[in-house]
Scaffold this motif. Structure first.
Motif, PDB file in Angstrom:
ATOM      1  N   ARG A  45       0.848  -1.192   0.000  1.00 54.79           N
ATOM      2  CA  ARG A  45       0.000   0.000   0.000  1.00 54.79           C
ATOM      3  C   ARG A  45       0.885   1.244   0.000  1.00 54.79           C
ATOM      4  O   ARG A  45       1.884   1.305   0.726  1.00 54.79           O
ATOM      5  CB  ARG A  45      -0.894  -0.019   1.233  1.00 54.79           C
ATOM      6  N   SER A  94      -7.915   3.803  -1.739  1.00 56.21           N
ATOM      7  CA  SER A  94      -8.695   3.791  -0.509  1.00 56.21           C
ATOM      8  C   SER A  94      -8.481   5.090   0.250  1.00 56.21           C
ATOM      9  O   SER A  94      -7.363   5.616   0.281  1.00 56.21           O
ATOM     10  CB  SER A  94      -8.273   2.633   0.396  1.00 56.21           C
ATOM     11  N   ALA A  96      -8.649   6.966   4.019  1.00 53.89           N
ATOM     12  CA  ALA A  96      -8.455   6.600   5.415  1.00 53.89           C
ATOM     13  C   ALA A  96      -8.574   7.845   6.274  1.00 53.89           C
ATOM     14  O   ALA A  96      -8.318   8.956   5.801  1.00 53.89           O
ATOM     15  CB  ALA A  96      -7.092   5.953   5.606  1.00 53.89           C
ATOM     16  N   TYR A 106       0.302   3.711   6.689  1.00 50.58           N
ATOM     17  CA  TYR A 106      -1.108   3.322   6.727  1.00 50.58           C
ATOM     18  C   TYR A 106      -1.497   2.769   8.083  1.00 50.58           C
ATOM     19  O   TYR A 106      -2.680   2.800   8.453  1.00 50.58           O
ATOM     20  CB  TYR A 106      -1.428   2.330   5.611  1.00 50.58           C
ATOM     21  N   TYR A 109      -3.790   4.814  10.730  1.00 49.47           N
ATOM     22  CA  TYR A 109      -5.170   5.197  10.450  1.00 49.47           C
ATOM     23  C   TYR A 109      -6.158   4.193  11.043  1.00 49.47           C
ATOM     24  O   TYR A 109      -6.002   2.979  10.881  1.00 49.47           O
ATOM     25  CB  TYR A 109      -5.387   5.343   8.947  1.00 49.47           C
ATOM     26  N   TRP A 112     -11.088   3.077   7.496  1.00 48.06           N
ATOM     27  CA  TRP A 112     -10.799   2.838   6.077  1.00 48.06           C
ATOM     28  C   TRP A 112     -12.089   2.632   5.300  1.00 48.06           C
ATOM     29  O   TRP A 112     -13.049   2.038   5.814  1.00 48.06           O
ATOM     30  CB  TRP A 112      -9.934   1.585   5.925  1.00 48.06           C
TER      31      TRP A 112
END
Length: 122
Positions: A45, A94, A96, A106, A109, A112
């Motif tokens: 990601r 995506s 978040a 990521y 977060y 989502w």
């Protein structure tokens, strides 16, 4: 509990444009850091762009000058305007949210969305 719903993905030719939207509900939107990430098949990601409650923004070098993140605190949405799309932009995008300062990782977060597919053909 914050819910995030993305929309706007699709198939586009290289050089084209798309606008993604992320609608937030269930929290005080104006206090959240909102961020777009993307994940291509077989890859990790990746951070794309962030919008802080102060309205400051930051974009990844790979999308700078082509993508722009917008926050609308009236509609409780965060959009990602994507121009001059390249095949390497193909990924699931995506959004978040976090009550904290967020950042490029990521794991920071809490909330989502389900993601939306963007496919750029050459």
């Amino acid at each position: 509990q914050v819910q995030l719903v993305e929309s706007g993905g699709g198939l586009v030719q290289a050089g084209g444009s798309l606008r993604l939207s992320c609608a937030a509900s269930g929290g005080t939107f104006s206090t959240y850091t909102m961020t777009w990430f993307r994940q291509a098949p077989g890859k990790e990601r990746e951070f794309v762009a962030i919008s802080w409650p102060s309205s400051a923004t930051l974009h990844a070098d790979s999308v700078k000058g082509r993508f722009t993140i917008f926050r609308d605190s009236v509609e409780n949405t965060v959009a990602l305007e994507m121009k001059s799309l390249k095949p390497e932009d193909t990924a699931v995008y995506s959004c978040a949210a976090t009550r904290g300062t967020g950042g490029r990782r990521y794991a920071t977060y809490e909330y989502w969305g389900q993601g939306t597919q963007v496919t750029v053909s050459s």
